[in-house]
Scaffold this motif. Structure first.
Motif, PDB file in Angstrom:
ATOM      1  N   ARG A   1     -45.095 -37.820  -2.341  1.00  0.00           N
ATOM      2  CA  ARG A   1     -46.136 -38.603  -1.682  1.00  0.00           C
ATOM      3  C   ARG A   1     -45.848 -38.739  -0.191  1.00  0.00           C
ATOM      4  N   MET A   2     -46.837 -38.363   0.615  1.00  0.00           N
ATOM      5  CA  MET A   2     -46.667 -38.376   2.068  1.00  0.00           C
ATOM      6  C   MET A   2     -46.490 -39.793   2.596  1.00  0.00           C
ATOM      7  N   GLY A   3     -47.107 -40.774   1.934  1.00  0.00           N
ATOM      8  CA  GLY A   3     -46.955 -42.152   2.375  1.00  0.00           C
ATOM      9  C   GLY A   3     -45.523 -42.643   2.228  1.00  0.00           C
ATOM     10  N   VAL A   4     -44.831 -42.164   1.186  1.00  0.00           N
ATOM     11  CA  VAL A   4     -43.430 -42.532   0.984  1.00  0.00           C
ATOM     12  C   VAL A   4     -42.574 -41.935   2.086  1.00  0.00           C
ATOM     13  N   ALA A   5     -42.818 -40.665   2.391  1.00  0.00           N
ATOM     14  CA  ALA A   5     -42.048 -39.998   3.438  1.00  0.00           C
ATOM     15  C   ALA A   5     -42.236 -40.692   4.784  1.00  0.00           C
ATOM     16  N   ALA A   6     -43.483 -41.113   5.078  1.00  0.00           N
ATOM     17  CA  ALA A   6     -43.729 -41.778   6.357  1.00  0.00           C
ATOM     18  C   ALA A   6     -43.016 -43.119   6.432  1.00  0.00           C
ATOM     19  N   ALA A   7     -42.996 -43.860   5.321  1.00  0.00           N
ATOM     20  CA  ALA A   7     -42.359 -45.185   5.318  1.00  0.00           C
ATOM     21  C   ALA A   7     -40.842 -45.079   5.436  1.00  0.00           C
ATOM     22  N   LEU A   8     -40.263 -44.004   4.914  1.00  0.00           N
ATOM     23  CA  LEU A   8     -38.804 -43.839   4.952  1.00  0.00           C
ATOM     24  C   LEU A   8     -38.322 -43.084   6.181  1.00  0.00           C
ATOM     25  N   ASP A   9     -39.230 -42.656   7.024  1.00  0.00           N
ATOM     26  CA  ASP A   9     -38.869 -41.870   8.198  1.00  0.00           C
ATOM     27  C   ASP A   9     -37.876 -42.633   9.073  1.00  0.00           C
ATOM     28  N   GLY A  10     -36.775 -41.978   9.389  1.00  0.00           N
ATOM     29  CA  GLY A  10     -35.750 -42.595  10.221  1.00  0.00           C
ATOM     30  C   GLY A  10     -34.686 -43.332   9.432  1.00  0.00           C
ATOM     31  N   GLN A  11     -34.949 -43.645   8.165  1.00  0.00           N
ATOM     32  CA  GLN A  11     -33.975 -44.353   7.333  1.00  0.00           C
ATOM     33  C   GLN A  11     -33.118 -43.396   6.514  1.00  0.00           C
ATOM     34  N   THR A  12     -33.724 -42.284   6.112  1.00  0.00           N
ATOM     35  CA  THR A  12     -32.996 -41.271   5.348  1.00  0.00           C
ATOM     36  C   THR A  12     -33.784 -39.983   5.406  1.00  0.00           C
ATOM     37  N   ALA A  13     -33.142 -38.888   5.039  1.00  0.00           N
ATOM     38  CA  ALA A  13     -33.846 -37.610   4.979  1.00  0.00           C
ATOM     39  C   ALA A  13     -34.740 -37.586   3.744  1.00  0.00           C
ATOM     40  N   VAL A  14     -35.922 -37.027   3.903  1.00  0.00           N
ATOM     41  CA  VAL A  14     -36.860 -36.898   2.796  1.00  0.00           C
ATOM     42  C   VAL A  14     -37.173 -35.423   2.609  1.00  0.00           C
ATOM     43  N   LEU A  15     -36.888 -34.901   1.422  1.00  0.00           N
ATOM     44  CA  LEU A  15     -37.235 -33.528   1.087  1.00  0.00           C
ATOM     45  C   LEU A  15     -38.552 -33.536   0.327  1.00  0.00           C
ATOM     46  N   HIS A  16     -39.534 -32.845   0.866  1.00  0.00           N
ATOM     47  CA  HIS A  16     -40.850 -32.804   0.232  1.00  0.00           C
ATOM     48  C   HIS A  16     -40.838 -31.777  -0.897  1.00  0.00           C
ATOM     49  N   ALA A  17     -41.210 -32.208  -2.080  1.00  0.00           N
ATOM     50  CA  ALA A  17     -41.335 -31.295  -3.219  1.00  0.00           C
ATOM     51  C   ALA A  17     -42.818 -31.036  -3.454  1.00  0.00           C
ATOM     52  N   LEU A  18     -43.493 -30.553  -2.429  1.00  0.00           N
ATOM     53  CA  LEU A  18     -44.930 -30.346  -2.515  1.00  0.00           C
ATOM     54  C   LEU A  18     -45.233 -29.040  -3.236  1.00  0.00           C
ATOM     55  N   ALA A  19     -46.409 -28.970  -3.827  1.00  0.00           N
ATOM     56  CA  ALA A  19     -46.828 -27.743  -4.495  1.00  0.00           C
ATOM     57  C   ALA A  19     -46.847 -26.599  -3.493  1.00  0.00           C
ATOM     58  N   THR A  20     -46.303 -25.468  -3.875  1.00  0.00           N
ATOM     59  CA  THR A  20     -46.280 -24.303  -3.003  1.00  0.00           C
ATOM     60  C   THR A  20     -47.685 -23.712  -2.893  1.00  0.00           C
ATOM     61  N   PRO A  21     -47.950 -22.947  -1.830  1.00  0.00           N
ATOM     62  CA  PRO A  21     -49.253 -22.272  -1.745  1.00  0.00           C
ATOM     63  C   PRO A  21     -49.551 -21.423  -2.974  1.00  0.00           C
ATOM     64  N   GLY A  22     -48.506 -20.844  -3.573  1.00  0.00           N
ATOM     65  CA  GLY A  22     -48.725 -20.054  -4.782  1.00  0.00           C
ATOM     66  C   GLY A  22     -49.239 -20.895  -5.931  1.00  0.00           C
ATOM     67  N   THR A  23     -48.671 -22.102  -6.105  1.00  0.00           N
ATOM     68  CA  THR A  23     -49.143 -23.005  -7.154  1.00  0.00           C
ATOM     69  C   THR A  23     -50.591 -23.430  -6.899  1.00  0.00           C
ATOM     70  N   ILE A  24     -50.885 -23.788  -5.656  1.00  0.00           N
ATOM     71  CA  ILE A  24     -52.239 -24.202  -5.296  1.00  0.00           C
ATOM     72  C   ILE A  24     -53.209 -23.039  -5.474  1.00  0.00           C
ATOM     73  N   ARG A  25     -52.775 -21.841  -5.063  1.00  0.00           N
ATOM     74  CA  ARG A  25     -53.641 -20.661  -5.171  1.00  0.00           C
ATOM     75  C   ARG A  25     -54.004 -20.392  -6.631  1.00  0.00           C
ATOM     76  N   ALA A  26     -53.031 -20.508  -7.516  1.00  0.00           N
ATOM     77  CA  ALA A  26     -53.296 -20.282  -8.941  1.00  0.00           C
ATOM     78  C   ALA A  26     -54.300 -21.314  -9.467  1.00  0.00           C
ATOM     79  N   ASP A  27     -54.146 -22.587  -9.051  1.00  0.00           N
ATOM     80  CA  ASP A  27     -55.089 -23.626  -9.480  1.00  0.00           C
ATOM     81  C   ASP A  27     -56.498 -23.356  -8.951  1.00  0.00           C
ATOM     82  N   LEU A  28     -56.578 -22.891  -7.696  1.00  0.00           N
ATOM     83  CA  LEU A  28     -57.874 -22.596  -7.098  1.00  0.00           C
ATOM     84  C   LEU A  28     -58.563 -21.437  -7.809  1.00  0.00           C
TER      85      LEU A  28
END
Length: 427
Positions: free
Chosen positions: A159-186
């Protein structure tokens, strides 16, 4: 074809990359910065662009699912096991340990699967599964609590809102859907939309037949024909005499779905009885050609004539029968006219041919839409536990595929969604 994409502003480039491989498709965007904007953005998208389908993530779906029209195809794209594994790979690349770590949004089953595959200590991984009613602040608080307890150098978040709230407090690794995953869904969504259009435009046949010979046969048939000509739903249909006591109607399959209330009843039969004193039956046929559709309609009408009460049946070219359909939308019964492969498949799956034929008819009515075990149970008139047991059997026989999850109730964990795959197995 127009597909609406509901995305966070930070995801737009990723979704645009995925959509670039689609031809003949126009993309309409609903872009939000904060989760409380989602409903307004989706409402605006639906009003301004009238898309043929929607692709949206877990959070947008949870926030705006009641706005999606009931007949609109949609897909819920979500981060998969691969996306979580890639996040851990980036952590290793940064020189960070794989654990301890806290993760949000992913289902516990997915975390278990990836942790086992990577040989990680599952006890050192804490998870905050997705809850549509849980505000971002609570997810942020969860991560902060785990960071204070374990001293982990990073968290994994979707969730992007979580990453924004934690910015500067710790590193946040985004586990977002890859373009390949999105492409398959589309691509899958575009195919469903095309199939739906093809089904709606495909012509089908209906044969209305006087239930029994009578002295004024010609007059009664003409009265029935005039009644059908005056039925608003048949305004664009081709209607003509078929034999001494029959009236044939040719129209798009979608028209017949409307006049039968999605194959649950045929009120026009009651109108013929009450207004004209005519007892009639009806048969519907849907096949790959107009000739076969008419033949199937004749067979379905002949089947309807065997019942004590006037009603209707649908015969399809792939062997499914739906009926009887009464004048008052009586409950559906499903049978299979030609067993063969279905009986063999039912035996392999540990089900009766009757159950499997009902599932095949249900699959056709869903038009590719996934359903939950509870919805399956309601559709078949069985208990929820029986529905869950049936899903397990179908999963073991590869007759369903898991497609995601949905929050059916305000409280509790999301329920898994499944797409029936019986027609494909029957070939």
């Amino acid at each position: 074809m127009v597909i609406g994409l509901v995305v966070h502003a930070g995801h737009r480039a990723r979704f645009a990359d995925a959509a670039s491989t689609l031809s003949g498709v126009e993309v309409a965007w609903a872009v939000y910065e904060h989760e409380d904007e989602i409903r307004d953005r989706v409402a605006g998208l639906l009003a301004d662009h009238r898309p043929d389908g929607l692709l949206l993530g877990l959070v947008p779906y949870a926030r705006a699912r009641d706005l999606i029209p009931a007949d609109m195809p949609f897909s819920v794209t979500r981060s998969a096991a691969l996306d979580l594994a890639l996040a851990w790979a980036r952590a290793r690349g940064n020189g960070w340990p794989a654990t301890p770590v806290s993760i949000d949004t992913f289902a516990s089953e997915t975390i278990d699967e990836v942790a086992e595959a990577l040989g990680l200590d599952r006890s050192a991984i804490t998870a905050c599964p997705f809850d549509p009613d849980q505000p971002v602040a609570d997810v942020v608080a969860f991560h902060r609590e785990q960071l204070a307890r374990t001293g982990a150098p990073y968290v994994i978040s979707v969730r992007m809102g979580v990453a924004a709230a934690l910015d500067g407090q710790t590193a946040v690794l985004h586990a977002l859907a890859t373009p390949g995953t999105i492409r398959a869904d589309l691509h899958e969504l575009a195919l469903r939309i095309r199939n739906k259009r093809a089904d709606g435009q495909r012509f089908a046949a209906a044969l209305f037949r006087l239930a029994s010979p009578r002295p004024d046969l010609d007059l009664a048939r003409v009265g029935l024909q005039h009644l059908l000509l005056g039925t608003p739903e048949f305004a664009d249909a081709w209607i003509d005499q078929r034999g001494a006591r029959g009236v044939l109607v040719l129209a798009p399959a979608s028209l017949f779905e409307t006049v039968t209330q999605q194959w649950t009843g045929l009120p026009v039969l009651a109108e013929a009885r009450d207004a004209l004193g005519i007892q009639a039956v009806a048969g519907f046929g849907i096949g790959p050609t107009a000739r076969l559709s008419v033949t199937l309609a004749e067979r379905a009408a002949a089947r309807a004539e065997q019942d004590a009460e006037p009603g209707a049946y649908l015969f399809t070219g792939d062997g499914v029968t739906i009926g009887p359909m009464g004048a008052a939308a009586t409950p559906l019964a499903y049978t299979y006219r030609e067993h063969g492969d279905l009986e063999d498949l039912a035996e392999r799956a540990g089900l009766s041919p009757a159950t499997l034929s009902r599932l095949a008819a249900l699959e056709r009515s869903l038009d590719g839409r996934p359903l939950s075990p509870s919805e399956l149970a309601r559709s078949l008139g069985i208990t929820d536990p029986s529905g869950r047991r049936l899903i397990r059997k179908l999963t073991s026989a590869a007759l369903v595929t898991e497609t995601g999850s949905a929050q059916e109730h305000r409280k509790g964990r999301p329920t898994r969604l499944y797409r029936l795959a019986i027609s494909e197995a029957l070939g």
